[in-house]
Design a protein around this motif. Structure first.
Motif, PDB file in Angstrom:
ATOM      1  N   TYR A  76       1.372   7.046   2.195  1.00 56.05           N
ATOM      2  CA  TYR A  76       0.915   7.077   3.587  1.00 56.05           C
ATOM      3  C   TYR A  76       0.932   5.674   4.192  1.00 56.05           C
ATOM      4  N   ALA A  77       0.425   4.718   3.433  1.00 55.73           N
ATOM      5  CA  ALA A  77       0.364   3.341   3.935  1.00 55.73           C
ATOM      6  C   ALA A  77       1.768   2.798   4.221  1.00 55.73           C
ATOM      7  N   LYS A  78       2.689   3.098   3.305  1.00 50.70           N
ATOM      8  CA  LYS A  78       4.066   2.637   3.461  1.00 50.70           C
ATOM      9  C   LYS A  78       4.704   3.241   4.704  1.00 50.70           C
ATOM     10  N   LEU A  79       4.459   4.529   4.937  1.00 47.02           N
ATOM     11  CA  LEU A  79       5.037   5.203   6.099  1.00 47.02           C
ATOM     12  C   LEU A  79       4.415   4.714   7.403  1.00 47.02           C
ATOM     13  N   ILE A  80       3.090   4.463   7.371  1.00 44.05           N
ATOM     14  CA  ILE A  80       2.426   3.961   8.581  1.00 44.05           C
ATOM     15  C   ILE A  80       3.010   2.615   8.977  1.00 44.05           C
TER      16      ILE A  80
END
Length: 495
Positions: A76-80
């Motif tokens: 999630y962090a990478k995509l955000i």
């Protein structure tokens, strides 16, 4: 909206001495809050929103470890950061376990520990809420509300101050408001979001009512006992259990409920009365660039690195017996060093690579994973005529049961039990095969920076999938069951 100093001042001024007082105050928050108007975002408005939350996005969960939840948060962090350039991302938790704070999964993000928000068995009031009997008017009943209130204020102050100092504009909660691992944290995030005006993405991998029932339902409806029945232990105390029902999950226009399947979403809407506009799903996904079949050359490299781990860089793997593993307390160290258990001679590299069935359980070690079921599988395989004949005709062939993850907090006893059960299984198998069956605990050695620095292309979980003959996931219950998809992507059968 209030600053944290004002929030704490209000909470301390409220006379919350009983469970009923707390219920009345929570109702007051629900009734008095402003309801935001909805509108269709224009492109430039959405850009403004992205710019606003890019100042600070906080992922909050009970702990970060080598586990599925942490890997999902990493995604999630990478995509955000792909969607919102230069977003400041914070990981907030009760504890960072197993060198995960040094791992590439979360290493580049800002990290903050609040010891009071640790979850489940490690949370100080877990037993009081869900395992011990509460009785109205009793000393434990009255003490719990006061202790609980004080801890909620402590967490609200610590978390709220960090949010304020770091200009955090969005909270991304993972499981903290779906499974009651820490009720104090769940209520604190409600106070912070509603009083300080912080929107919330509430990501729910699983809920307490999935695999859980009241005692009355177990009897009257003849429901099957489940792994989460204990959350209903004091459900007869309405003023206490209503707190669980209202917090898990909190219904608010400033909270987006993000589930992993539509069944969860339907229940939130139809049973718990959530607004459909605030309920959606993020379904399970995997990186197919990583999880895929690899060539034989890559598999040999993976086998060699696995051999290095268990041989400790020597020319032979020298197994230890189950008795030695227990007596030398090799299983009780946190974090533990990898161990290789068996009742046989040493293994050389060629034998390890070319004559080895690897059965892989890519999980942590905790009782819910039901790792002991694998011993039943192996025992039945060796009682199967075709399988035993194949092993008889291939006298150099071995079978290695490989468990990848660390021991989950509070499950050291279970790890020891597994060694006893493995030893018991060996004693029940034909003596011709006993010396060719091994149990390896990796304890996530391949995720450690010290290991990764040794190799240009270090071993990874995806490479372990590729050298396995069979993937194992005999869990009692799973939120996502990622190994099912990961095994499929690598073209491996799964049990």
């Amino acid at each position: 909206m209030m600053n944290i100093k004002e929030v704490i001042s209000i909470l301390k001024s409220e006379k919350i001495e009983t469970w009923f007082d707390l219920g009345v105050y929570i109702d007051k928050i629900k009734e008095n809050k402003n309801i935001p108007t909805t509108s269709t975002f224009k492109i430039d408005e959405f850009d403004k929103f992205k710019k606003q939350i890019s100042k600070g996005i906080a992922f909050i969960t009970f702990n970060f470890s080598i586990d599925g939840v942490t890997f999902e948060i990493g995604k999630y962090a990478k995509l955000i950061q792909k969607i919102i350039k230069n977003a400041n991302i914070h990981f907030i938790t009760g504890k960072f376990y197993n060198d995960i704070d040094k791992s590439s999964i979360i290493q580049s993000y800002q990290k903050y520990e609040i010891s009071e928000i640790i979850g489940f068995d490690s949370w100080k009031y877990y037993k009081s809420f869900f395992l011990n009997d509460l009785e109205r008017g009793s000393e434990s009943y009255n003490n719990l509300i006061r202790n609980f209130r004080d801890e909620v204020i402590t967490i609200t102050e610590k978390l709220g101050r960090y949010i304020e100092e770091n200009d955090i504009k969005l909270l991304f909660l993972i499981n903290t408001s779906s499974n009651p691992g820490n009720v104090s944290l769940a209520l604190a995030t409600v106070f912070i979001s509603e009083l300080m005006g912080i929107p919330v993405i509430n990501n729910n991998h699983d809920f307490y009512w999935e695999g859980g029932n009241r005692q009355v339902d177990l009897i009257a409806k003849k429901a099957e006992p489940g792994p989460r029945d204990h959350f209903f232990h004091n459900s007869g105390i309405d003023e206490v259990f209503s707190l669980i029902e209202v917090l898990y999950a909190w219904e608010s226009r400033s909270w987006m409920q993000v589930n992993i399947n539509k069944v969860q979403s339907q229940k939130l809407i139809e049973i718990y009365g959530h607004n459909p506009a605030n309920v959606t799903e993020i379904e399970t996904a995997i990186d197919t660039e990583s999880y895929k079949d690899i060539g034989r050359g890559e598999k040999i490299k993976a086998f060699k690195q696995l051999f290095d781990i268990f041989s400790r860089g020597n020319k032979h793997i020298i197994p230890i017996t189950a008795d030695e593993a227990i007596s030398k307390k090799l299983i009780s160290r946190i974090p533990s060093s990898p161990i290789f258990i068996g009742n046989s001679r040493s293994l050389i590299l060629e034998e390890f690579i070319n004559n080895n069935f690897v059965f892989l359980q890519p999980t942590r070690i905790l009782s819910r994973k039901k790792i002991e079921v694998n011993f039943i599988l192996i025992k039945k395989l060796f009682s199967n005529k075709a399988f035993s004949k194949f092993f008889t005709n291939n006298k150099k062939l071995n079978l290695t049961l490989l468990i990848t993850g660390p021991i989950a907090v509070g499950h050291g006893y279970y790890a020891k039990k597994l060694i006893y059960l493995f030893n018991k299984m060996l004693s029940e198998i034909d003596s011709n095969y006993r010396k060719r069956i091994f149990l390896g605990f990796l304890f996530s050695e391949f995720d450690k920076e010290s290991f990764k620095k040794k190799y240009k292309e270090p071993l990874s979980i995806t490479k372990l999938y590729n050298i396995a003959s069979l993937i194992l996931l005999p869990s009692e219950t799973e939120g996502r069951g990622l190994p099912i998809l990961e095994a499929a992507a690598c073209g491996k059968p799964i049990f």
